[in-house]
Motif scaffolding. Structure first.
Motif, PDB file in Angstrom:
ATOM      1  N   ASP A 177      37.080  41.542  40.109  1.00 48.41           N
ATOM      2  CA  ASP A 177      37.690  40.243  39.817  1.00 48.41           C
ATOM      3  C   ASP A 177      36.725  39.406  38.990  1.00 48.41           C
ATOM      4  OD1 ASP A 177      39.257  38.054  39.672  1.00 48.41           O
ATOM      5  OD2 ASP A 177      39.339  37.652  41.838  1.00 48.41           O
ATOM      6  N   GLU A 178      37.015  39.305  37.685  1.00 48.77           N
ATOM      7  CA  GLU A 178      36.183  38.490  36.795  1.00 48.77           C
ATOM      8  C   GLU A 178      34.716  38.920  36.875  1.00 48.77           C
ATOM      9  OE1 GLU A 178      37.820  36.593  34.328  1.00 48.77           O
ATOM     10  OE2 GLU A 178      38.749  35.593  36.038  1.00 48.77           O
ATOM     11  N   SER A 231      43.720  37.111  40.472  1.00 54.08           N
ATOM     12  CA  SER A 231      43.051  37.327  41.760  1.00 54.08           C
ATOM     13  C   SER A 231      44.067  37.636  42.843  1.00 54.08           C
ATOM     14  CB  SER A 231      42.250  36.080  42.146  1.00 54.08           C
ATOM     15  OG  SER A 231      41.258  35.827  41.192  1.00 54.08           O
TER      16      SER A 231
HETATM   17 MG   LIG Z   1      40.789  34.579  39.788  1.00 50.98          MG
END
Ligand SMILES: [Mg+2]
Ligand SMILES: Nc1ncnc2c1ncn2[C@@H]1O[C@H](COP(=O)(O)OP(=O)(O)OP(=O)(O)O)[C@@H](O)[C@H]1O
Lengths: 325, 233
Positions: free
Chosen positions: B166-167, B46
């Motif tokens: 992000d994810e 991140s």
């Molecule tokens: Mg993360």
């Protein structure tokens, strides 16, 4: 600007003005979304602002009516010329006729010493005390009623003009109480200005605080907006409009409240006036005061918004650590 | 070879009071490329994306996007810069007080597009994620996979220079996650650049032909996606 859109991405920037208008239209739509999300809260804040603004507005109406009533009574002002004892009844009556010839004088009435004594005996309740006196202590009087539309200055001028005559011992204007009332009204007016100042600050705080809470409640949303490239201005606008709206709603509410109050009191006031043989009708907020209440609400709402929104939105930033930290 | 779209040049970054999350990390993502970013939880995936989006500023080294050092951007130019990125989040980050349509329209409204233009593009974006029939629905009534597809539509609707995810499949089951990955591949074939952070290596093993940046102890290593990923380490 660094990154340019890819060649196949053709978004041409629309005309600056159209874009600006569009931005504001969107902000208003977003403001209405805020209101729809919390209609009761919006209404309550507007009600508090309205009640607060209603106070100086109501005081203003009070002073306005007091002023108008007193100026309506001004026509009833009379000047009393007390004559020298040496002036005979015939001379006194002749003087009364001379004074009446003055263009600014509506009417005169000569009251001889004897008539004055009789009048005093009849009305004062001091009849017995008068019997103890050897002679009549009262002077002869000419009571002068000026023309209706004369200002106080003009009436004073009439009085001074005729007070200089040799037959006149001294003259007196029966309006001291009116002077006092006017002084009192001036004082109340000053007080209203101060009250309005304090209330202005209160309204700014109320609206500012409401917006602060609104920003707090929408923190996540604001962060998302910043993440997808919304400028500070884009994010601020709906909150600024919310402040303006709250102020305006408060102003409208205050206006409605005061006018309703005036309406409710119109009947009783007319009846009261009729007891004094007057057809005086209660005055509400004039158009200038109405405009003042609305513009006041609007301006205070704007001020409250400007005071808070920028400051608090700056604090809602996705976490950031600078170089070297 | 394509010119680099994203370049990390010996970037070191640590949060105040923490250890180095990135140490002398270098990376190149090419224009039109789709790549993955993997690593254990806390490895700094991140953080790396935040450095690109200018949500963080590197302590040392340079992060360049389209040739521009993003750390040098004045704060007032950051919103403009972010408008060229499409961000996709694990928690979707949708706005729940407005319809799917209005969610996807938001970045276009921020950019000041005309209504007819917005309507056309939003419909195209929703069509591409298969949610055209849900345009008027409030996002709270959608499944997780559908909500993430709304998030994807919102990211692609502006035709961004680069999509950072992000994810994106962190809250989705395996099949739904594969569906989202499939979407990304389709966008990539249409020319979109993407950098996708995920620790779901089992997903990447099923997708052949992309580069995988792996973060471990602040250092980056490069691997191919697909079956080779497992054998490569
Ligand atoms: Mg993360
Ligand atoms: N805002 C912050 N302030 C301080 N430390 C932070 C901050 N954000 C992340 N960190 C720390 O930096 C390291 C990397 O975090 P990061 O979120 O980049 O990891 P990640 O690879 O995305 O992990 P995950 O897979 O769990 O999302 C972690 O040790 C984390 O605790």
């Amino acid at each position: 600007m660094a990154a340019k859109p890819r060649a196949q991405a053709p978004p041409r920037p629309p005309g600056a003005v159209r874009r600006w208008l569009r931005g504001h239209r969107q902000a208003i739509a977003q403001t209405l979304r805020h209101v729809r999300a919390a209609p009761l809260g919006t209404l309550l804040t507007a009600a508090v602002v309205g009640l607060t603004l209603a106070l100086p507005a109501a005081l203003h109406v009070l002073v306005r009516n007091a002023g108008e009533v007193s100026s309506a009574w001004q026509g009833a002002v009379q000047v009393s010329f007390y004559l020298e004892d040496a002036v005979s009844a015939a001379e006194g009556a002749a003087l009364a006729a001379t004074l009446k010839a003055d263009a600014q004088v509506n009417d005169t009435r000569y009251i001889s010493r004897e008539a004055a004594l009789a009048e005093f005996r009849a009305h004062s309740g001091f009849a017995n005390a008068l019997d103890l006196l050897d002679e009549n202590p009262l002077p002869a009087v000419i009571v002068l009623t000026p023309e209706d539309d004369l200002s106080r200055e003009a009436i004073t001028a009439v009085m001074q003009r005729h007070a200089a005559r040799p037959e006149v011992a001294f003259a007196k204007l029966d309006q001291q109480w009116l002077e006092r009332l006017h002084a009192l009204l001036r004082l109340v007016n000053r007080a209203i200005t101060l009250v309005a100042l304090g209330i202005g600050i209160a309204v700014i705080i109320i609206i500012g605080n409401t917006l602060r809470l609104e920003i707090e409640r929408r923190r996540d949303e604001i962060v998302v907006m910043k993440l997808i490239g919304a400028s500070a201005r884009f994010i601020q606008r709906p909150f600024l409009y919310t402040g303006v709206l709250l102020g305006l709603m408060g102003g409208v509410l205050a206006w409605t409240l005061v006018q309703a109050l005036v309406l409710a009191l119109t009947g009783p006031a007319a009846y009261f006036a009729s007891l004094y043989g007057s057809d005086y009708a209660l005055a509400g907020l004039g158009w200038d005061a109405s405009l003042g209440v609305l513009a006041g609400g609007l301006m205070l709402g704007t001020a409250g918004a400007l005071w808070t929104v920028k400051r608090h939105l700056a604090g809602v930033e996705p976490r950031f650590s600078g170089p070297g930290s | 070879m394509n010119p680099p779209l994203v370049e990390f040049e010996r970037v070191t970054h640590r949060y105040p009071g923490g250890h180095d999350v990135l140490t002398d990390a270098s990376l190149r993502l090419n224009l039109g490329e789709m790549a993955f970013l993997t690593g254990a939880s806390g490895a700094g995936k991140s953080t790396l994306l935040k450095l690109i989006a200018r949500l963080e500023v590197a302590n040392r080294g340079q992060v360049r996007v389209n040739g521009q050092n993003v750390a040098a951007l004045a704060p007032r130019h950051v919103p403009d810069y972010r408008q060229h990125l499409g961000l996709i989040f694990q928690q979707f980050n949708l706005l729940y007080d407005r319809s799917v349509f209005d969610n996807v329209a938001l970045p276009l409204r921020i950019q000041g597009h005309a209504d007819h233009d917005i309507a056309r593009r939003v419909r195209a974006a929703l069509d591409s994620v298969g949610l055209l029939n849900k345009a008027a629905v409030m996002p709270i009534r959608l499944s997780g996979g559908e909500q993430q597809r709304v998030g994807v539509a919102r990211a692609v609707v502006t035709r961004p220079l680069l999509i950072l995810a992000d994810e994106p499949t962190g809250n989705l089951d395996h099949d739904t996650a594969l569906g989202v990955m499939d979407l990304f591949q389709r966008y990539n074939r249409a020319g979109v650049s993407l950098l996708i952070a995920t620790h779901a290596e089992e997903l990447i093993e099923q997708i052949e032909g992309y580069r995988v940046f792996h973060l471990d102890g602040g250092h980056l290593s490069l691997h191919p996606s697909g079956k080779a990923l497992r054998h490569g380490r």
